[in-house]
Design a protein around this motif. Sequence first.
Motif: not given
Lengths: 316, 323
Positions: B78, B83, B156, B293-294, B297-301, B304-305
């Motif tokens: 996810x 990518x 990345x 895993x947590x 998600x945080x790094x992705x946020x 990228x967000x």
Amino acid sequence: MTGYNLKTHSVPTPVVITCLILITTFYVVIHSNVSYIEFQKIKLGNVTIHPELLSPRILCLIVTAPKYFLDRIKAINATWAPRCDRYFFITEYIPQNMTLQQINFAQQIPIAPIQNITPGYDHLTQKSTVAFQFAYENYFNDFDWFVKADDDTYLIVENLKAFLSDKNTSEPVTFGYNYKTNVPKGYHAGGASYALSRESLRRFNEAHKDPNSTCVKDGGAEDVEIGKCLRTKDVYMGKSLDKQNRELFHPFKYIEHFYGNFKVWLKEYAENPLQTGDNCCGDRTISFHYITPDEMYLMDFLLYKMRSRDVPQRNK
Amino acid sequence: MLPSINKKRSISIGILVLFIILIIIIYIGAPTTIYPIDIQNIQVNNVKNHTEQLSPRVLCLILTTPKNFLSRAIAVNETWGPRCDRYFFVTESDTQTMTPEQINFTRQVPIAPIQNITPGYDHLTQKSTLAFLFAYEKYFNDFDWFIKADDDVYLIVDNLKSFLSQQDTSKPETFGYNFKVIVPQGYHSGGASYVLGRESLRRFYQAHKDPTSTCSKDTGHEDVEIAKCLRSKGVYPGKSLDKQNRELFHPLSFNDHFRGNFPDWLKQYAENPLQARYECCGDQTISFHYVTPEELYFMDFLLYRARPASSTVKSNSSMIPAK
């Protein structure tokens, strides 16, 4: 004989001059790249400008204690705090109770010169109250918004400024994460940080100068008591969801909002429906709470160091 | 006289009209400004013709195991996995021993159809080997680079592609975090993930098809054994520091690199001097290891967000973030 008489039958000079002027004008216009949109902006610029809307000046007040100087404060000082237009740490300062390291470190950071702060978690209301009064008495005219944060809050200051840039600081309004219980018309979660407008700060100060005021000077839960005090002067909470209805201020860590690992009481307290997953947090998120010093360095690295190129949005 | 005047006059008017028409054509026809840089790029593109350098196609092979499906693998799936131009999870998948949720998971994510993977940490060499052989047999022509990662790595991918776009996939070269010990010319840390170019993968495959080869098919440490095998065919580790001499691949977590929490063995193993604080990690960093895993998600946020709004006017008292 039809002679070719240059004098009277050449191309009329005014025509030539006009053509040359037209050609020159058009070339100049094309190469200066003046687009239609810019003409629109120039027109709008003649309408009234509120300077604070361009980039509001923010004073950050970070509540802490000496025992957190060398880890939490060091991290905040090295990461997000300097992005505020100005910031102060609000802490008791009793050298007899501090280590040499803490005292040394305290020389290097901006500690608000506030006397008689009582140490301890039971006195956070006092700490926040004197912080706001200090801000009012010394810096009221220098800033547009006054933000109180904890020492385990991470603020994305640019997003806070962008959010506040279209809000009116002459309104008695505050922004933060909205709880709907405990206080009439609700209050902001302390850990998510909250911002007071100039008018709100002025009224807060007025309330505390008023001998008949019911505002508590100490004791109780800081966010509740500050909220109650502001309500006595009709200061109200503004909305802080983004255009997709996602929260910008967060009273918990990202992963707790993302997973929806909410404490049972949050559902009753939260003004807005609790959202999880990608809807938990707006793209222009402003704050997270319960952030450790290590996480602050990581967040800073990912948000600011690794942003040298435009990172594309991911495909769903 | 009159006919002459009319003739000359009409010529003048004709010329005037012509001018006006020309001006209108130029004004309407003048589109975007042509920047000198575009012209330079056009010229460069005519010289070299390595299309993979425009945006290299990367195949990601992510080693995992059923007990990590619903925690680590799902997080990779996810966040950064998609990518990659294409990605596969490389895992044993014995339906007899998996729970219904795990089986369900295998239906929703791309799992490399590889038979006879032996479970367990002792068999990671086999897993990686089979992963690369699978990649060669099925996808050799479709990708420029082949990266092996674990399920506790954050990649990345854009930075990886950016880095690889400056490398030459026809060279027998690999990239990752460089250890200098144990293997001749050193080897890459498995945890930080490492990349094989096309020539490297081809030679790896050749090595394994060669009956006289000394390449281990299983046993031993995965990163060591794969590297030894590559060395036997003249494949060597390339350099992966950025222009400021900062590491791009990281065998530890960001926190450990940043704080300088380096275990003693790393000081012996590392090819490059160990750096901490802001020198630990390049702006174009490619990987971190030991990511939960947590944290994925945080790094992705964060990457990228969450986008800090670009700052406008800064007042005098603001300070530049501490370096």
